[in-house]
Scaffold this motif. Sequence first.
Motif, PDB file in Angstrom:
ATOM      1  N   THR A 101       0.841  -1.184   0.000  1.00 63.13           N
ATOM      2  CA  THR A 101       0.000   0.000   0.000  1.00 63.13           C
ATOM      3  C   THR A 101       0.882   1.242   0.000  1.00 63.13           C
ATOM      4  N   SER A 102       0.274   2.375  -0.262  1.00 65.19           N
ATOM      5  CA  SER A 102       0.980   3.652  -0.240  1.00 65.19           C
ATOM      6  C   SER A 102       0.429   4.487   0.910  1.00 65.19           C
ATOM      7  N   LEU A 103       1.315   5.010   1.739  1.00 65.26           N
ATOM      8  CA  LEU A 103       0.917   5.826   2.882  1.00 65.26           C
ATOM      9  C   LEU A 103       1.565   7.202   2.769  1.00 65.26           C
ATOM     10  N   PRO A 107       7.700  13.020   7.800  1.00 61.93           N
ATOM     11  CA  PRO A 107       9.034  12.432   7.964  1.00 61.93           C
ATOM     12  C   PRO A 107       9.226  11.741   9.301  1.00 61.93           C
ATOM     13  N   SER A 108       8.686  12.305  10.376  1.00 62.22           N
ATOM     14  CA  SER A 108       8.849  11.687  11.694  1.00 62.22           C
ATOM     15  C   SER A 108       8.060  10.391  11.800  1.00 62.22           C
ATOM     16  N   ASP A 109       6.852  10.349  11.219  1.00 61.57           N
ATOM     17  CA  ASP A 109       6.054   9.121  11.257  1.00 61.57           C
ATOM     18  C   ASP A 109       6.687   8.037  10.383  1.00 61.57           C
ATOM     19  N   ALA A 110       7.257   8.436   9.247  1.00 60.88           N
ATOM     20  CA  ALA A 110       7.920   7.464   8.374  1.00 60.88           C
ATOM     21  C   ALA A 110       9.111   6.828   9.088  1.00 60.88           C
ATOM     22  N   LYS A 111       9.899   7.640   9.813  1.00 61.18           N
ATOM     23  CA  LYS A 111      11.019   7.092  10.577  1.00 61.18           C
ATOM     24  C   LYS A 111      10.523   6.199  11.705  1.00 61.18           C
ATOM     25  N   ALA A 112       9.410   6.579  12.330  1.00 60.13           N
ATOM     26  CA  ALA A 112       8.853   5.750  13.402  1.00 60.13           C
ATOM     27  C   ALA A 112       8.414   4.394  12.864  1.00 60.13           C
ATOM     28  N   LEU A 113       7.790   4.404  11.663  1.00 59.34           N
ATOM     29  CA  LEU A 113       7.380   3.143  11.047  1.00 59.34           C
ATOM     30  C   LEU A 113       8.597   2.296  10.710  1.00 59.34           C
ATOM     31  N   GLN A 114       9.641   2.925  10.173  1.00 58.68           N
ATOM     32  CA  GLN A 114      10.869   2.196   9.861  1.00 58.68           C
ATOM     33  C   GLN A 114      11.423   1.505  11.108  1.00 58.68           C
ATOM     34  N   LEU A 124       8.742 -17.430   5.567  1.00 59.84           N
ATOM     35  CA  LEU A 124       9.466 -16.392   4.838  1.00 59.84           C
ATOM     36  C   LEU A 124       8.908 -15.039   5.254  1.00 59.84           C
ATOM     37  N   VAL A 125       9.782 -14.117   5.632  1.00 61.76           N
ATOM     38  CA  VAL A 125       9.359 -12.782   6.048  1.00 61.76           C
ATOM     39  C   VAL A 125      10.106 -11.753   5.224  1.00 61.76           C
ATOM     40  N   ARG A 126       9.366 -10.856   4.597  1.00 59.02           N
ATOM     41  CA  ARG A 126       9.984  -9.763   3.850  1.00 59.02           C
ATOM     42  C   ARG A 126       9.240  -8.477   4.183  1.00 59.02           C
ATOM     43  N   LEU A 127       9.928  -7.537   4.798  1.00 56.06           N
ATOM     44  CA  LEU A 127       9.355  -6.258   5.171  1.00 56.06           C
ATOM     45  C   LEU A 127      10.007  -5.170   4.315  1.00 56.06           C
ATOM     46  N   THR A 128       9.215  -4.368   3.649  1.00 55.04           N
ATOM     47  CA  THR A 128       9.761  -3.362   2.739  1.00 55.04           C
ATOM     48  C   THR A 128       9.101  -2.009   2.988  1.00 55.04           C
ATOM     49  N   LEU A 129       9.920  -0.980   3.074  1.00 62.12           N
ATOM     50  CA  LEU A 129       9.433   0.384   3.180  1.00 62.12           C
ATOM     51  C   LEU A 129      10.360   1.258   2.337  1.00 62.12           C
ATOM     52  N   ALA A 130       9.811   2.053   1.450  1.00 62.33           N
ATOM     53  CA  ALA A 130      10.638   2.917   0.599  1.00 62.33           C
ATOM     54  C   ALA A 130       9.879   4.194   0.255  1.00 62.33           C
ATOM     55  N   PRO A 131      10.541   5.340   0.286  1.00 59.56           N
ATOM     56  CA  PRO A 131       9.886   6.584  -0.123  1.00 59.56           C
ATOM     57  C   PRO A 131       9.606   6.588  -1.618  1.00 59.56           C
ATOM     58  N   LEU A 132       8.427   7.015  -1.999  1.00 58.88           N
ATOM     59  CA  LEU A 132       8.063   7.091  -3.412  1.00 58.88           C
ATOM     60  C   LEU A 132       8.592   8.371  -4.026  1.00 58.88           C
ATOM     61  N   ARG A 133       9.115   8.268  -5.249  1.00 63.97           N
ATOM     62  CA  ARG A 133       9.569   9.470  -5.966  1.00 63.97           C
ATOM     63  C   ARG A 133       8.367  10.313  -6.353  1.00 63.97           C
ATOM     64  N   THR A 134       8.543  11.593  -6.277  1.00 60.00           N
ATOM     65  CA  THR A 134       7.425  12.495  -6.599  1.00 60.00           C
ATOM     66  C   THR A 134       7.517  13.094  -7.987  1.00 60.00           C
ATOM     67  N   ASP A 135       8.646  12.833  -8.704  1.00 57.09           N
ATOM     68  CA  ASP A 135       8.766  13.396 -10.048  1.00 57.09           C
ATOM     69  C   ASP A 135       8.079  12.518 -11.069  1.00 57.09           C
TER      70      ASP A 135
END
Length: 231
Positions: free
Chosen positions: A185-187, A191-198, A220-231
């Motif tokens: 999903t996209s959330l 910036p502070s909440d994103a770091k807290a989630l990380q 199998l466990v795979r956890l992924t979090l990445a900032p989406l590009r805005t351009d």
Amino acid sequence: MTRPDSPSSWQRLDDPQAARVLADAYTRQFFEPFIWRERRVSEVAREVGVTTNAMLYRVRQFLRLGLLEVTRTEARAGRAVRHYRSTSRGYFVPFSATDAASVQALYEASLDNTRRSVLAELTRAWSDLAEDPRWFGLYTSGDADGLHSHVLLPFPPVLAAPGERVSLMAPLLADGQPAIWDNTTSLRLSPSDAKALQRDLHDLHQRYRARVTASGRDHLVRLTLAPLRTD
């Protein structure tokens, strides 16, 4: 950024052939069981699902490249059994030692086998859950706020009423269902909440890693979090 380990604690692999062992996902699966653990060829062969001769071929390759060493020889009737272990606790493969055309290509090549394994296990688990194959497919939903979910499920989930947030994965949380989770999903986070989630994801992984038990079942466990590009 501080680093807990000095560069000297990592064995650097500048030889392209040695680097390929760790950069290529398929080849790496034969080497990983030996990383700082004393293992026999036959037991690793069973673990990765190949014949002993096929595993022995790999072991000889790793010995020649300086990635493995013989730790001891166990005397037995007939042929003695050798035990092997990696030559280092940690390895560093510089990008320049790989044959990848870009950082993205290296990333994809390194994770490709893991990605295939995740997809294979999810496919098997979903197939086991599909009581009626007519309802096996993609479920996409949203409201005035936009897209909420897009998931592959083996059963029709409850569709949320307008303004109501219901996870399409909720039925899998029941005690009688297997432990499966696959959700992208996209959330939009500060910036502070994103770091807290990380940090929460990191702590969650560490907490359950500490609870690994020999009597449990592998997951199998795979956890992924990445900032989406805005351009």
